[in-house]
Design a protein around this motif. Sequence first.
Motif, PDB file in Angstrom:
ATOM      1  N   ASP A  47      35.763 -64.958 -37.077  1.00 17.57           N
ATOM      2  CA  ASP A  47      34.246 -65.056 -36.398  1.00 17.57           C
ATOM      3  C   ASP A  47      34.254 -63.482 -35.854  1.00 17.57           C
ATOM      4  O   ASP A  47      32.922 -63.225 -35.954  1.00 17.57           O
ATOM      5  CB  ASP A  47      34.111 -66.139 -35.471  1.00 17.57           C
ATOM      6  CG  ASP A  47      34.463 -67.456 -36.459  1.00 17.57           C
ATOM      7  OD1 ASP A  47      33.682 -67.728 -37.259  1.00 17.57           O
ATOM      8  OD2 ASP A  47      35.579 -68.171 -35.860  1.00 17.57           O
ATOM      9  N   LEU A  48      35.128 -62.789 -35.428  1.00 19.12           N
ATOM     10  CA  LEU A  48      34.925 -61.644 -34.699  1.00 19.12           C
ATOM     11  C   LEU A  48      36.277 -60.824 -34.905  1.00 19.12           C
ATOM     12  O   LEU A  48      37.251 -61.349 -34.718  1.00 19.12           O
ATOM     13  CB  LEU A  48      34.495 -62.027 -33.289  1.00 19.12           C
ATOM     14  CG  LEU A  48      34.413 -60.774 -32.253  1.00 19.12           C
ATOM     15  CD1 LEU A  48      33.138 -59.935 -32.675  1.00 19.12           C
ATOM     16  CD2 LEU A  48      34.199 -61.120 -30.926  1.00 19.12           C
ATOM     17  N   VAL A  49      35.841 -59.452 -34.938  1.00 20.20           N
ATOM     18  CA  VAL A  49      37.116 -58.335 -35.213  1.00 20.20           C
ATOM     19  C   VAL A  49      36.411 -57.595 -33.673  1.00 20.20           C
ATOM     20  O   VAL A  49      35.559 -56.964 -33.658  1.00 20.20           O
ATOM     21  CB  VAL A  49      36.870 -57.738 -36.202  1.00 20.20           C
ATOM     22  CG1 VAL A  49      38.150 -56.622 -36.263  1.00 20.20           C
ATOM     23  CG2 VAL A  49      37.178 -58.464 -37.639  1.00 20.20           C
ATOM     24  N   ILE A  50      37.708 -57.571 -32.995  1.00 16.88           N
ATOM     25  CA  ILE A  50      37.895 -56.631 -31.821  1.00 16.88           C
ATOM     26  C   ILE A  50      38.608 -55.558 -32.273  1.00 16.88           C
ATOM     27  O   ILE A  50      40.004 -55.919 -32.128  1.00 16.88           O
ATOM     28  CB  ILE A  50      37.961 -57.138 -30.455  1.00 16.88           C
ATOM     29  CG1 ILE A  50      36.798 -58.369 -30.294  1.00 16.88           C
ATOM     30  CG2 ILE A  50      38.027 -56.213 -29.363  1.00 16.88           C
ATOM     31  CD1 ILE A  50      36.989 -59.023 -29.021  1.00 16.88           C
ATOM     32  N   THR A  51      38.530 -54.475 -32.259  1.00 16.91           N
ATOM     33  CA  THR A  51      39.684 -53.251 -32.832  1.00 16.91           C
ATOM     34  C   THR A  51      39.323 -51.952 -31.926  1.00 16.91           C
ATOM     35  O   THR A  51      38.398 -51.412 -31.691  1.00 16.91           O
ATOM     36  CB  THR A  51      39.633 -52.939 -33.986  1.00 16.91           C
ATOM     37  OG1 THR A  51      40.686 -52.036 -34.642  1.00 16.91           O
ATOM     38  CG2 THR A  51      38.141 -52.522 -34.718  1.00 16.91           C
ATOM     39  N   ASP A  52      40.754 -51.363 -31.545  1.00 15.15           N
ATOM     40  CA  ASP A  52      40.866 -50.153 -30.992  1.00 15.15           C
ATOM     41  C   ASP A  52      40.530 -48.991 -32.144  1.00 15.15           C
ATOM     42  O   ASP A  52      40.518 -49.458 -33.070  1.00 15.15           O
ATOM     43  CB  ASP A  52      42.357 -50.025 -30.544  1.00 15.15           C
ATOM     44  CG  ASP A  52      42.444 -48.784 -29.851  1.00 15.15           C
ATOM     45  OD1 ASP A  52      41.584 -48.228 -29.186  1.00 15.15           O
ATOM     46  OD2 ASP A  52      43.745 -48.210 -29.787  1.00 15.15           O
ATOM     47  N   VAL A  53      39.850 -47.982 -31.534  1.00 14.48           N
ATOM     48  CA  VAL A  53      39.533 -47.115 -32.509  1.00 14.48           C
ATOM     49  C   VAL A  53      40.879 -46.037 -32.948  1.00 14.48           C
ATOM     50  O   VAL A  53      41.171 -45.908 -34.127  1.00 14.48           O
ATOM     51  CB  VAL A  53      38.533 -45.917 -31.952  1.00 14.48           C
ATOM     52  CG1 VAL A  53      37.942 -44.680 -32.886  1.00 14.48           C
ATOM     53  CG2 VAL A  53      37.187 -46.841 -31.727  1.00 14.48           C
ATOM     54  N   ASN A  54      41.404 -45.584 -32.009  1.00 14.52           N
ATOM     55  CA  ASN A  54      42.554 -44.631 -32.031  1.00 14.52           C
ATOM     56  C   ASN A  54      44.085 -45.422 -32.487  1.00 14.52           C
ATOM     57  O   ASN A  54      44.673 -46.104 -31.299  1.00 14.52           O
ATOM     58  CB  ASN A  54      42.830 -43.446 -30.944  1.00 14.52           C
ATOM     59  CG  ASN A  54      41.543 -42.843 -31.097  1.00 14.52           C
ATOM     60  OD1 ASN A  54      41.108 -42.371 -32.046  1.00 14.52           O
ATOM     61  ND2 ASN A  54      41.057 -42.637 -29.923  1.00 14.52           N
ATOM     62  N   MET A  55      44.308 -45.525 -33.477  1.00 10.93           N
ATOM     63  CA  MET A  55      45.533 -46.530 -33.989  1.00 10.93           C
ATOM     64  C   MET A  55      46.442 -45.598 -35.028  1.00 10.93           C
ATOM     65  O   MET A  55      45.936 -44.996 -35.935  1.00 10.93           O
ATOM     66  CB  MET A  55      45.169 -47.701 -34.172  1.00 10.93           C
ATOM     67  CG  MET A  55      44.935 -48.627 -33.184  1.00 10.93           C
ATOM     68  SD  MET A  55      44.394 -50.372 -34.005  1.00 10.93           S
ATOM     69  CE  MET A  55      43.167 -50.055 -34.979  1.00 10.93           C
ATOM     70  N   PRO A  56      47.678 -45.871 -34.950  1.00 14.19           N
ATOM     71  CA  PRO A  56      48.507 -45.165 -36.012  1.00 14.19           C
ATOM     72  C   PRO A  56      48.269 -46.017 -37.439  1.00 14.19           C
ATOM     73  O   PRO A  56      47.685 -47.260 -37.301  1.00 14.19           O
ATOM     74  CB  PRO A  56      49.910 -45.365 -35.773  1.00 14.19           C
ATOM     75  CG  PRO A  56      49.988 -46.589 -34.693  1.00 14.19           C
ATOM     76  CD  PRO A  56      48.530 -46.356 -33.985  1.00 14.19           C
ATOM     77  N   ARG A  57      48.551 -45.450 -38.432  1.00 18.10           N
ATOM     78  CA  ARG A  57      48.611 -46.117 -39.778  1.00 18.10           C
ATOM     79  C   ARG A  57      47.360 -46.191 -40.243  1.00 18.10           C
ATOM     80  O   ARG A  57      46.716 -45.651 -41.286  1.00 18.10           O
ATOM     81  CB  ARG A  57      49.297 -47.271 -39.929  1.00 18.10           C
ATOM     82  CG  ARG A  57      50.797 -47.354 -39.758  1.00 18.10           C
ATOM     83  CD  ARG A  57      51.807 -48.143 -40.269  1.00 18.10           C
ATOM     84  NE  ARG A  57      51.514 -49.684 -40.006  1.00 18.10           N
ATOM     85  CZ  ARG A  57      51.654 -50.801 -40.750  1.00 18.10           C
ATOM     86  NH1 ARG A  57      52.340 -50.494 -41.617  1.00 18.10           N
ATOM     87  NH2 ARG A  57      51.436 -51.906 -40.335  1.00 18.10           N
ATOM     88  N   MET A  58      46.268 -46.953 -39.538  1.00 19.22           N
ATOM     89  CA  MET A  58      44.897 -47.131 -39.916  1.00 19.22           C
ATOM     90  C   MET A  58      44.010 -47.371 -38.657  1.00 19.22           C
ATOM     91  O   MET A  58      44.312 -48.208 -37.921  1.00 19.22           O
ATOM     92  CB  MET A  58      44.649 -48.047 -40.890  1.00 19.22           C
ATOM     93  CG  MET A  58      43.199 -48.301 -41.578  1.00 19.22           C
ATOM     94  SD  MET A  58      42.826 -49.960 -42.307  1.00 19.22           S
ATOM     95  CE  MET A  58      43.924 -49.885 -43.591  1.00 19.22           C
ATOM     96  N   ASP A  59      43.207 -46.471 -38.362  1.00 21.42           N
ATOM     97  CA  ASP A  59      42.258 -46.396 -37.385  1.00 21.42           C
ATOM     98  C   ASP A  59      41.273 -47.458 -37.296  1.00 21.42           C
ATOM     99  O   ASP A  59      41.011 -48.126 -38.360  1.00 21.42           O
ATOM    100  CB  ASP A  59      41.723 -45.169 -36.714  1.00 21.42           C
ATOM    101  CG  ASP A  59      40.574 -44.464 -37.645  1.00 21.42           C
ATOM    102  OD1 ASP A  59      40.036 -45.368 -38.632  1.00 21.42           O
ATOM    103  OD2 ASP A  59      40.366 -43.475 -37.649  1.00 21.42           O
ATOM    104  N   GLY A  60      40.560 -47.862 -36.239  1.00 22.72           N
ATOM    105  CA  GLY A  60      39.493 -48.874 -36.184  1.00 22.72           C
ATOM    106  C   GLY A  60      38.232 -48.670 -37.043  1.00 22.72           C
ATOM    107  O   GLY A  60      37.739 -49.327 -37.446  1.00 22.72           O
ATOM    108  N   ILE A  61      37.959 -47.224 -37.076  1.00 24.31           N
ATOM    109  CA  ILE A  61      36.792 -46.725 -37.810  1.00 24.31           C
ATOM    110  C   ILE A  61      37.199 -47.133 -39.430  1.00 24.31           C
ATOM    111  O   ILE A  61      36.279 -47.866 -40.144  1.00 24.31           O
ATOM    112  CB  ILE A  61      36.473 -45.412 -37.760  1.00 24.31           C
ATOM    113  CG1 ILE A  61      36.339 -45.000 -36.239  1.00 24.31           C
ATOM    114  CG2 ILE A  61      35.353 -44.897 -38.746  1.00 24.31           C
ATOM    115  CD1 ILE A  61      34.787 -44.894 -35.790  1.00 24.31           C
ATOM    116  N   GLU A  62      38.326 -46.916 -39.948  1.00 22.03           N
ATOM    117  CA  GLU A  62      38.672 -46.959 -41.121  1.00 22.03           C
ATOM    118  C   GLU A  62      38.880 -48.477 -41.422  1.00 22.03           C
ATOM    119  O   GLU A  62      38.494 -48.995 -42.694  1.00 22.03           O
ATOM    120  CB  GLU A  62      40.000 -46.384 -41.574  1.00 22.03           C
ATOM    121  CG  GLU A  62      40.452 -46.320 -42.729  1.00 22.03           C
ATOM    122  CD  GLU A  62      39.588 -45.843 -44.071  1.00 22.03           C
ATOM    123  OE1 GLU A  62      39.721 -46.225 -45.244  1.00 22.03           O
ATOM    124  OE2 GLU A  62      38.810 -45.169 -43.575  1.00 22.03           O
TER     125      GLU A  62
END
Length: 121
Positions: A47-62
């Motif tokens: 129902d909802l995704v809460i994601t950090d922006v800066n992460m290894p492998r795949m960031d939150g924007i991607e």
Amino acid sequence: MKTIITVDDASTIRKMVGFTLKSAGHQVLEAADGLEAYEKLKGKPVDLVITDVNMPRMDGIELTRKLRALPAYSRVPIVLLTTEAGAAKKSEGRAAGATGWIVKPFSQDQLLALVSRVLPN
């Protein structure tokens, strides 16, 4: 009860967000980065995704871009967590399809207010 995934490479953030959301009655999934989240979410909409922006492998924007490309995620709210409050990152997030934004550090009340604002009743 809503199902929410929290995506962050910092386990302390995942635990804090998870604890806050669980105490508000939500079911919580966790992923350590965008790639893990994407794999988990491809076959199981939340129902909802809460994601950090800066992460290894795949960031939150991607992650946001990839989820928006899936029909099941065209309308699911996606909230970005970040330490960067800059306009450039915000517009990049909006362009990728993010619904909202919360800047770290944030309080449990701020998180719950944002969740109740973006989640459909």
